[in-house]
Design a protein around this motif. Sequence first.
Motif, mmCIF file in Angstrom:
data_model
loop_
_atom_site.group_PDB
_atom_site.id
_atom_site.type_symbol
_atom_site.label_atom_id
_atom_site.label_comp_id
_atom_site.label_asym_id
_atom_site.label_seq_id
_atom_site.Cartn_x
_atom_site.Cartn_y
_atom_site.Cartn_z
ATOM 1 N N ASP A 217 0.832 -1.208 0.000
ATOM 2 C CA ASP A 217 0.000 0.000 0.000
ATOM 3 C C ASP A 217 0.868 1.260 0.000
ATOM 4 O O ASP A 217 0.576 2.233 -0.711
ATOM 5 N N LEU A 218 1.933 1.243 0.802
ATOM 6 C CA LEU A 218 2.855 2.378 0.807
ATOM 7 C C LEU A 218 3.484 2.575 -0.567
ATOM 8 O O LEU A 218 3.598 3.707 -1.058
ATOM 9 N N ALA A 219 3.912 1.468 -1.172
ATOM 10 C CA ALA A 219 4.519 1.552 -2.505
ATOM 11 C C ALA A 219 3.549 2.140 -3.512
ATOM 12 O O ALA A 219 3.915 2.993 -4.327
ATOM 13 N N ALA A 220 2.301 1.701 -3.466
ATOM 14 C CA ALA A 220 1.300 2.198 -4.418
ATOM 15 C C ALA A 220 1.089 3.700 -4.267
ATOM 16 O O ALA A 220 0.980 4.432 -5.270
ATOM 17 N N SER A 221 1.045 4.179 -3.024
ATOM 18 C CA SER A 221 0.853 5.616 -2.816
ATOM 19 C C SER A 221 2.064 6.406 -3.301
ATOM 20 O O SER A 221 1.929 7.471 -3.919
ATOM 21 N N GLY A 222 3.264 5.887 -3.049
ATOM 22 C CA GLY A 222 4.465 6.569 -3.510
ATOM 23 C C GLY A 222 4.568 6.587 -5.024
ATOM 24 O O GLY A 222 4.930 7.606 -5.627
ATOM 25 N N ILE A 223 4.233 5.480 -5.654
ATOM 26 C CA ILE A 223 4.315 5.394 -7.110
ATOM 27 C C ILE A 223 3.300 6.321 -7.763
ATOM 28 O O ILE A 223 3.568 6.908 -8.825
ATOM 29 N N ALA A 224 2.137 6.509 -7.153
ATOM 30 C CA ALA A 224 1.166 7.454 -7.689
ATOM 31 C C ALA A 224 1.754 8.865 -7.739
ATOM 32 O O ALA A 224 1.541 9.613 -8.709
ATOM 33 N N GLU A 225 2.516 9.243 -6.722
ATOM 34 C CA GLU A 225 3.181 10.550 -6.732
ATOM 35 C C GLU A 225 4.282 10.607 -7.781
ATOM 36 O O GLU A 225 4.456 11.623 -8.476
ATOM 37 N N LEU A 226 5.040 9.532 -7.903
ATOM 38 C CA LEU A 226 6.100 9.491 -8.913
ATOM 39 C C LEU A 226 5.526 9.620 -10.317
ATOM 40 O O LEU A 226 6.136 10.246 -11.187
ATOM 41 N N ARG A 227 4.349 9.043 -10.542
ATOM 42 C CA ARG A 227 3.719 9.141 -11.855
ATOM 43 C C ARG A 227 3.419 10.595 -12.202
ATOM 44 O O ARG A 227 3.551 11.004 -13.361
ATOM 45 N N GLN A 228 3.022 11.388 -11.218
ATOM 46 C CA GLN A 228 2.762 12.801 -11.475
ATOM 47 C C GLN A 228 4.039 13.516 -11.913
ATOM 48 O O GLN A 228 4.027 14.341 -12.833
ATOM 49 N N ALA A 229 5.153 13.191 -11.254
ATOM 50 C CA ALA A 229 6.433 13.794 -11.630
ATOM 51 C C ALA A 229 6.847 13.346 -13.030
ATOM 52 O O ALA A 229 7.390 14.140 -13.817
ATOM 53 N N GLN A 230 6.605 12.083 -13.358
ATOM 54 C CA GLN A 230 6.905 11.589 -14.701
ATOM 55 C C GLN A 230 6.086 12.334 -15.749
ATOM 56 O O GLN A 230 6.621 12.775 -16.775
ATOM 57 N N ASP A 231 4.797 12.459 -15.509
ATOM 58 C CA ASP A 231 3.916 13.122 -16.470
ATOM 59 C C ASP A 231 4.360 14.563 -16.721
ATOM 60 O O ASP A 231 4.368 15.029 -17.869
ATOM 61 N N ALA A 232 4.735 15.252 -15.648
ATOM 62 C CA ALA A 232 5.171 16.644 -15.794
ATOM 63 C C ALA A 232 6.454 16.737 -16.613
ATOM 64 O O ALA A 232 6.590 17.625 -17.474
ATOM 65 N N ALA A 233 7.386 15.828 -16.377
ATOM 66 C CA ALA A 233 8.650 15.867 -17.108
ATOM 67 C C ALA A 233 8.442 15.547 -18.584
ATOM 68 O O ALA A 233 9.020 16.189 -19.473
ATOM 69 N N ILE A 234 7.594 14.552 -18.865
ATOM 70 C CA ILE A 234 7.321 14.175 -20.264
ATOM 71 C C ILE A 234 6.633 15.319 -20.988
ATOM 72 O O ILE A 234 6.980 15.670 -22.125
ATOM 73 N N ALA A 235 5.646 15.935 -20.331
ATOM 74 C CA ALA A 235 4.928 17.043 -20.950
ATOM 75 C C ALA A 235 5.865 18.219 -21.242
ATOM 76 O O ALA A 235 5.778 18.853 -22.296
ATOM 77 N N ALA A 236 6.787 18.499 -20.307
ATOM 78 C CA ALA A 236 7.722 19.601 -20.513
ATOM 79 C C ALA A 236 8.643 19.343 -21.697
ATOM 80 O O ALA A 236 8.950 20.247 -22.476
ATOM 81 N N ALA A 237 9.087 18.089 -21.846
ATOM 82 C CA ALA A 237 9.993 17.750 -22.939
ATOM 83 C C ALA A 237 9.310 17.815 -24.291
ATOM 84 O O ALA A 237 9.944 18.165 -25.296
ATOM 85 N N LEU A 238 8.029 17.495 -24.326
ATOM 86 C CA LEU A 238 7.314 17.423 -25.605
ATOM 87 C C LEU A 238 6.551 18.675 -25.947
ATOM 88 O O LEU A 238 5.920 18.761 -27.011
ATOM 89 N N ALA A 239 6.599 19.665 -25.070
ATOM 90 C CA ALA A 239 5.857 20.909 -25.293
ATOM 91 C C ALA A 239 6.396 21.667 -26.505
ATOM 92 O O ALA A 239 7.582 21.624 -26.799
#
Length: 239
Positions: A217-239
């Motif tokens: 459960d802890l891992a799932a909550s942490g990975i959900a936050e990491l996914r947000q950071a991933q999405d932001a980085a990908i969006a910035a690179a492809l903007a």
Amino acid sequence: MSARPVDTLRPVTITPDYVDAPIASCLIEVGKTRVLCTASYEDKVPSFRLASGGGWLTAEYSMLPGSSPSRIRRAASRGKLDGRSTEIQRLIGRSLRAAFDLDAMGPVSLWIDCDVIQADGGTRTASITGGYVAARIALERLAKRGKANLACLKSPIAAVSVGIVDGVPTLDLDYPLDSAAEVDMNVVMDGEGSFVEVQGTAEGAAFGRDELDRLLDLAASGIAELRQAQDAAIAAALA
């Protein structure tokens, strides 16, 4: 041991296009751990993938000599990769391949290189999380060049460490926490919340099902936050 709450990630920053020679790159910083992830490509695939008509993705991992207080010898000076690095890069490759349909990718090979600049625990999980960002950006750019097909995109992948420290389930172990952990576990998950790989070891004492559930459960909550950071980085690179 640590003032950080046990259910909280260390500060995470993912900087896309940290170097611009390869088709894609990012620097992922998780606390004091820093990993440079780069994506390179070739317009060919290994012989065992020729009949598929699809592509290939693999990964390499290394800790640079100055990434820890005691200098780490380069693989070239040892004559071969050490067992730990071999195991970690296989984990990274397996995890990243789960994110993409290789048969739909197109006849291209992606190499994801994960070089640890500074290590303070969680280098393999940071490599997976940052490696996905580099791979995804690379495939988006290759698709624009007509060299890859975005139909290969399956699900994002991210990873985090968890463990039991002083009897308490804890998220995202830095080196001091990892060194003191009775249980050490690395968890890789996709964007649907399914598990890609779980590596867990009772280093000090065996653990029960309720503790395992809490760690996941802890891992799932942490990975959900990491996914947000991933999405932001990908969006910035492809903007």
